[in-house]
Structure formats: C-alpha cells, structure tokens
Design an enzyme around this catalytic site. Structure first.
Site, short mmCIF file in Angstrom:
data_model
loop_
_atom_site.label_atom_id
_atom_site.label_comp_id
_atom_site.label_asym_id
_atom_site.label_seq_id
_atom_site.Cartn_x
_atom_site.Cartn_y
_atom_site.Cartn_z
N ARG A 74 -0.93 5.30 13.23
CA ARG A 74 0.19 5.06 14.16
C ARG A 74 -0.30 5.17 15.59
NH1 ARG A 74 2.30 3.60 10.40
NH2 ARG A 74 3.87 4.46 9.04
N ARG B 11 0.84 -1.19 0.00
CA ARG B 11 0.00 0.00 0.00
C ARG B 11 0.88 1.24 0.00
NH1 ARG B 11 -2.07 0.32 4.95
NH2 ARG B 11 -3.20 2.20 4.41
N LYS C 286 4.85 -6.49 11.90
CA LYS C 286 4.08 -6.90 10.72
C LYS C 286 4.30 -8.37 10.35
CE LYS C 286 2.45 -5.12 6.43
NZ LYS C 286 1.99 -3.87 5.87
#
Ligand code: BTN
Length: 336
Positions: free
Chosen positions: A333, A132, A197
């Site tokens: 965030r 993305r 991640k």
C-alpha cells in the site's frame, strides 16, 4: 478487480446465451418471436432473461415491442482469435466457454490435457473468479477478458518466483501494442491506471519442488464494467473504456496478449525473470515511493521501493537498511 464479497453470481443457462445472441442485432424482438425461433416457451424466454443485471447486461424491455440489447455483446470467437494470432496460432489449443466458475480452477482440474499445444481457456462469464490472497475477481458477461493459460516448465517453484512479474511485463507490452497507454504495474502483479485496478494475474503451480511444474496463469482485464458489477467491487477500479473511450476488440486483444505471453514465457523458461527486470521496474508505479507492506504474519514494514531483484523480490529501503520481500501473500500500500 478484487472484492471480499463472497457471493458467486448465478451462472446463466445455455438458453440465456441463445437469447442474448439473438438480441445482439440491437433490434427489438418480441418474447413470442424469440420463443418461436428457439423452439421454447415464452415463459422460458422471460425466465432466461431474469438476472441479466446481475451479470452486467442491460436488456431493454418495452411493452408491445419486446426485448432489445442497447449495447451488443462482443462475443469471443475461437476462430477469430486464431486468425489474429497468425503464425503463433499453431502454438495454442484455445477453448472458449460461455460460462465457467473459474478458468483457473478448470485448468487446474485438467492439467493432464493440452498436450497438443498451450492450453488456453477463456470464458464470456466467470461466476466465481478467484484473485490473490483468497479474494474474488468480479466481472460480468463480456465486460472484460477472463482467461487462463497452462504452461509446463521443467524447473521447480524456486525458478518460477519471478513468473508473475514477467507476466506483468507481457500484459504491459500487450496493452501498449493495443494502443492502451499509461498503465503501470504494482508489485507483484497488478496492472493499474492512475492507481486504480485495470488487470490482475493469479498464478497457481502444481508439481515437485525441483520440477517439472505446471503453471496455470490466470488473467483478468477490465474492458467496460457495468455499474452493477462495479457495485460489487471494494477497491478503486477502472477499465479500458474509461482510459481510451472505446471498447477494444476482445478477440484482437486476447490474441495480442497471447502473442506477448508466448514470447515472454519462452524467454522466461530459458532465463527466468532477469531479462525482464529493467523493463518491469520502468513500469512500476511505486518505484521510489513510500509504501507499507502488510506481511502474512500480520506485521507491516514501511520503506521506499528500490526496484526488484532478479527473482522478483521487492527491494525496500527501510530505516534499518535494505530488505527484500517475496511471496504472493504480501500486500503493498502507498504510505499516506
Ligand atoms: C488478482 O488481482 O488478485 C488476480 C485476479 C486474477 C483473475 C483471473 S480471471 C481468469 C482467472 N480465473 C480466475 O479464477 N482468476 C483468474
């Protein structure tokens, strides 16, 4: 995982894959023996094995003994995936490539094909994976799953706004069913483990505003990343091996993912994101947390996450009231 590093790793030549398949028994093979078996010169074998570190593959070379793979590669096999899919197999048209720049890009170039089933393209090595917001997805040879699926919707882009969140639900279901516990979602479509991640989704649409739409759904999951691949990644990253202590069966995990995607996408095309909303929020690692959204116009918005709407928008309690946000270009965030 994402990185802003613009380097595209060199693609391995077909000969490199032949050599690796030969070395996959974990035994030493001399350069001469490999060359003879493959009908090429010794120099070609040595060339083919150059740059393996860059694609995350360790090859041991010992003078007088030859080459050996200390850790065999678990290859993807179309037939094994189909077998593990059982009765779902007939729904799919699966292709496995040794190398591809980006499975999303390839499917986007072939949106006219796949009329005999849902087209799935998986690759052992993706050299220019896209993420993305123009970022890159870094992965090495066989160290994860990198695949894309093409789904045809009758509806237009408005109806599909919650699609990436629904795909997140499918990934969570698949991870849990494969025994990988403790992952969490991050709006809109990251999968994290302890805020690092683990997986990402890139959905690209083609079609008219009111439909029909072709959706290319690209998924990357980190299974066991080498240090050389991790070195290219500029954010906290993890993999299944770090979570469970085991490398999962790649064919099995891909089949489980396809099974869950099939169920989720079939329901999504009838009812949109609404039936998945509660499940999604239950998995959201940022629910009720203080966050800062970075918006495409350069501004930012602070607030506390308060669920998602039925169209997949993020709901935020801010100082000036409740607000909702949508769009793949927004980044979220934690506020520290
Ligand atoms: C993200 O986290 O920003 C999304 C990453 C999506 C990566 C997958 S890997 C398979 C498919 N092909 C691509 O080029 N990207 C997606």
């Amino acid at each position: 995982m994402n990185t802003v590093n613009p380097t595209i790793k060199p693609a391995l030549k077909p000969l490199a894959f032949s050599v690796l398949r030969l070395l996959n028994d974990g035994e030493f093979h001399s350069g001469v023996a490999i060359a003879q078996k493959l009908g090429v010169s010794r120099a070609s074998v040595s060339n083919a094995l150059q740059g393996m570190d860059e694609v995350g593959v360790a090859v041991h070379k010992v003078h007088g003994r030859g080459y050996r793979l200390p850790e065999p590669i678990q290859w993807l096999e179309r037939d094994a995936i189909l077998k593990k899919l059982g009765k779902d197999a007939k729904a799919f048209q699966i292709e496995v490539l040794e190398t591809a720049v980006s499975t999303n890009s390839l499917l986007l170039q072939n949106t006219a094909s796949g009329t005999h089933g849902i087209l799935v393209l998986a690759t052992e090595l993706q050299t220019g994976g896209r993420g993305r917001r123009g970022r890159q997805w870094q992965s090495g040879l066989g160290d994860g799953l990198t695949f894309s699926l093409l789904w045809r919707f009758q509806q237009g882009a408005g109806f599909l706004s919650g699609l990436s969140l629904a795909v997140g639900v499918a990934i969570m279901r698949a991870l849990e069913s494969a025994g990988i516990q403790g992952a969490a979602l991050k709006w809109p479509n990251d999968v994290l483990f302890h805020y690092q991640k683990l997986a990402g989704t890139l959905i690209e649409l083609q079609g008219d505003m009111l439909g029909p739409t072709v959706a290319v759904i690209g998924i990357g999951i980190n299974l066991k990343l080498s240090d050389s691949i991790k070195a290219h990644i500029d954010q906290g990253v993890t993999d299944v091996f770090s979570i469970t202590g085991e490398m999962p069966d790649r064919n099995q995990l891909l089949a489980i993912l396809l099974h869950e995607l099939l169920a989720v996408l079939r329901e999504f095309e009838l009812h949109g994101f609404a039936p998945f909303r509660k499940e999604w929020v239950r998995h959201h690692g940022y629910e009720n947390k203080a966050v800062t959204l970075h918006l495409p116009d350069g501004s930012s918005q602070k607030g506390a996450v308060h669920g998602v709407a039925e169209d997949g928008s993020l709901l935020l309690k801010t100082e000036t009231g409740n607000r909702s946000f949508n769009g793949g270009e927004i980044s979220l965030r934690r506020t520290i």
